[in-house]
Design a protein around this motif. Structure first.
Motif, PDB file in Angstrom:
ATOM      1  N   THR A  88      33.245  47.955  -9.513  1.00 27.50           N
ATOM      2  CA  THR A  88      31.981  47.223  -9.715  1.00 27.50           C
ATOM      3  C   THR A  88      32.235  45.754  -9.964  1.00 27.50           C
ATOM      4  O   THR A  88      31.559  44.866  -9.402  1.00 27.50           O
ATOM      5  N   LEU A  89      33.237  45.470 -10.808  1.00 30.56           N
ATOM      6  CA  LEU A  89      33.560  44.076 -11.101  1.00 30.56           C
ATOM      7  C   LEU A  89      34.076  43.347  -9.862  1.00 30.56           C
ATOM      8  O   LEU A  89      33.791  42.155  -9.665  1.00 30.56           O
ATOM      9  N   ASN A  90      34.828  44.030  -9.025  1.00 24.47           N
ATOM     10  CA  ASN A  90      35.308  43.411  -7.767  1.00 24.47           C
ATOM     11  C   ASN A  90      34.137  43.047  -6.848  1.00 24.47           C
ATOM     12  O   ASN A  90      34.147  41.995  -6.194  1.00 24.47           O
ATOM     13  N   GLU A  91      33.162  43.931  -6.774  1.00 22.17           N
ATOM     14  CA  GLU A  91      31.986  43.631  -5.946  1.00 22.17           C
ATOM     15  C   GLU A  91      31.242  42.409  -6.485  1.00 22.17           C
ATOM     16  O   GLU A  91      30.774  41.553  -5.719  1.00 22.17           O
ATOM     17  N   GLN A  92      31.100  42.322  -7.799  1.00 17.91           N
ATOM     18  CA  GLN A  92      30.437  41.164  -8.397  1.00 17.91           C
ATOM     19  C   GLN A  92      31.237  39.892  -8.150  1.00 17.91           C
ATOM     20  O   GLN A  92      30.656  38.824  -7.888  1.00 17.91           O
ATOM     21  N   ILE A  93      32.578  40.002  -8.249  1.00 14.58           N
ATOM     22  CA  ILE A  93      33.428  38.843  -7.961  1.00 14.58           C
ATOM     23  C   ILE A  93      33.219  38.349  -6.532  1.00 14.58           C
ATOM     24  O   ILE A  93      33.147  37.141  -6.259  1.00 14.58           O
ATOM     25  N   ASN A  94      33.104  39.269  -5.589  1.00 13.76           N
ATOM     26  CA  ASN A  94      32.896  38.895  -4.179  1.00 13.76           C
ATOM     27  C   ASN A  94      31.549  38.203  -3.978  1.00 13.76           C
ATOM     28  O   ASN A  94      31.429  37.264  -3.176  1.00 13.76           O
TER      29      ASN A  94
END
Length: 537
Positions: free
Chosen positions: A99-105
């Motif tokens: 989830t955090l990776n998606e937000q980072i993207n």
């Protein structure tokens, strides 16, 4: 689900720390101190509300969110490495990391510089090359666009000063609030809020310095582009004025030569030929001037042809005058479709109704009128095309101008010199009033409207009868109001009634040219004295 989680985290990180209020328990303070704390908190809330929807603040909040998500991601990844990969906690951490990776993207653009896009100055296109009068419009539009973009960009940059001022004010208020509550509620979180606010102010100050430098460079480029375009416009205006003076000079010379030719050449055919030759030379010179002025670029041949049309307008002045006449007719409202008009061309008169007004001519449908009755050929019902330029050169009468539906019409009847002319006048006036009463009433109403538009001294529209002395009798001239579109019908009716009425009177005799033969030497004094000796010959 992931979108909801992202929005929740975004709101927490964006407004959770910087805009958080200090939790103050007013029960620990005196009323004066509580009131001051409450006032400080209200001022802080007012600043937060004013900056809530600001674009600069929003982008900075996104930048801070990106940093916090990145820190959270690093912590989660470090924690994930230390635990058992088959445990339930590892599974939860794995989902959280995804989830955090998606937000980072999604926030990737805020990785380095939060205001890079907002600091970008508007694009300045290359100044247009103005080499013909038509391009002047593009030049003025270009200068207006560059000036407008510069003004909008200056407002955009100036907004940073307002934000920095509000943030400094908030910092002072927050510092005062923490000082007031230091003896009871002091915490690390309060100090962290001040540090974050100071960091935010520092970020905006650095951004403002970059913005000022960017704007300075952009302003110089914009001014340079505007000055280049101004010089192009000035050069083109001077060139256009020179060409206009030359063309006017040529046109003036052509009128002078035509005037000389008209005074010196008596033969119409020769004058017509000379006139056409002058028009041709005039047109040719104008074309040459335009070609030499704009032939440097073949793509502007359309512009050259446009100027050449001015020469054509002079050579074909009748068509041009008809177009001008159409403008006068359309704007001035002198004639409308449906009006009855009379066109006098030389000795010929045409009376009819306008059925069309085009760019070059008025189309008139000829009616049966007194004009067609008096014409030798006795023709009517023809379609007559009247050039619009006739309104400048010929006599055109409008029988229905400004809503008028009536027109004066009249007829003459002669009685002998020994007739009771007073009785004849009374009978004529009575008949005229009887049959024209309706049209007289209409004319009175319409005359009131017409007097509001024009200065009319005599607005009397009642029937008029005049007694006139003629060589072979007394002329009774009768005038009355009739329908503008059918005066001949009323004239016929009144004529028949007059003949019948005069025939019933013993002391009224209708006079007309006659011939009388005398066989006796003594001439009776009662012999018709209305004989016209000229007609007898």
């Amino acid at each position: 689900m992931r979108i909801l989680v992202f929005l929740s985290l975004f709101l927490v990180f964006a407004f959770g720390e910087i805009n958080a209020s200090i939790d103050v328990n007013s029960s620990f303070y005196s009323p004066e101190k509580s009131a001051k704390i409450s006032e400080l908190q209200k001022q802080i809330d007012a600043i937060d509300l004013a900056l809530k929807n600001n674009t600069w603040i929003t982008r900075y909040a996104n930048y801070r969110t990106y940093e916090k998500i990145k820190v959270e991601l690093e912590k989660s990844e470090a924690q994930y490495k230390k635990i058992d990969k088959n445990s339930r906690k590892a599974e939860e951490l794995d989902k959280k990391i995804n989830t955090l990776n998606e937000q980072i993207n999604l926030l990737k653009e805020f990785e380095k510089m939060p205001f890079s896009q907002m600091l970008a100055s508007p694009d300045i296109n290359s100044p247009p090359r103005i080499s013909n009068p038509i391009a002047l419009v593009g030049g003025f539009s270009y200068m207006k666009k560059v000036a407008t973009d510069k003004e909008e960009y200056a407002k955009h940059i100036h907004e940073l000063d307002t934000i920095i001022e509000k943030l400094k004010n908030k910092e002072d208020l927050l510092s005062d609030l923490i000082t007031l509550t230091n003896d009871i509620n002091s915490s690390v979180a309060d100090e962290s809020m001040l540090e974050d606010l100071a960091r935010q102010i520092a970020e905006f100050k650095g951004t403002k310095q970059i913005a000022d430098t960017t704007f300075s460079v952009y302003e110089k480029r914009a001014e340079e582009a505007i000055n280049i375009t101004k010089n192009e416009v000035k050069s083109q205006v001077i060139s256009l004025a020179t060409i206009a003076i030359l063309i006017l000079a040529i046109i003036g010379l052509s009128f002078f030569f035509k005037f000389v030719a008209k005074r010196t050449i008596s033969d119409d055919d020769r004058f017509y030929t000379v006139n056409k030759f002058i028009n041709f030379i005039n047109f040719l010179l104008i074309i040459l001037i335009l070609l030499f002025a704009y032939i440097e670029n073949v793509t502007y041949i359309v512009t050259v042809l446009g100027f050449a049309s001015a020469g054509l307008a002079i050579a074909m002045k009748d068509m041009f005058m008809s177009m001008l006449g159409w403008v006068v007719i359309t704007v001035g409202g002198t004639f409308h479709v449906g009006d009855r008009i009379k066109v006098q061309k030389g000795d010929i008169a045409y009376v009819g109704d306008i059925i069309d007004i085009s760019l070059l001519r008025m189309t008139v449908f000829e009616d049966v009128t007194m004009a067609s009755y008096l014409e030798k050929s006795r023709r009517a019902g023809r379609i007559v095309f009247v050039p619009n330029h006739y309104i400048f050169t010929e006599l055109i009468s409008n029988y229905a101008h400004y809503g008028m539906k009536t027109v004066w019409d009249g007829l003459d009847i002669f009685v002998s010199f020994d007739s009771n002319h007073k009785k004849a006048v009374y009978i004529a006036k009575t008949i005229a009033r009887k049959y024209s009463k309706g049209y007289t009433d209409i004319a009175k109403r319409q005359m009131g409207k017409l007097r509001a538009q024009y200065s009319i001294k005599n607005s009397n529209v009642d029937p008029r009868v005049f007694t006139l002395f003629e060589p072979y009798g007394i002329c009774i001239s009768i005038w009355y109001m009739a329908n503008s579109y059918a005066p001949l019908a009323l004239r016929s009716t009144i004529s028949a009634e007059l003949i019948d009425a005069f025939s019933k009177e013993d002391d009224i005799r209708i006079a007309y040219p006659t011939q009388t033969l005398y066989t006796a030497r003594k001439i009776s004094p009662n012999i018709h004295s209305e004989i016209d000796e000229g007609l007898n010959e």
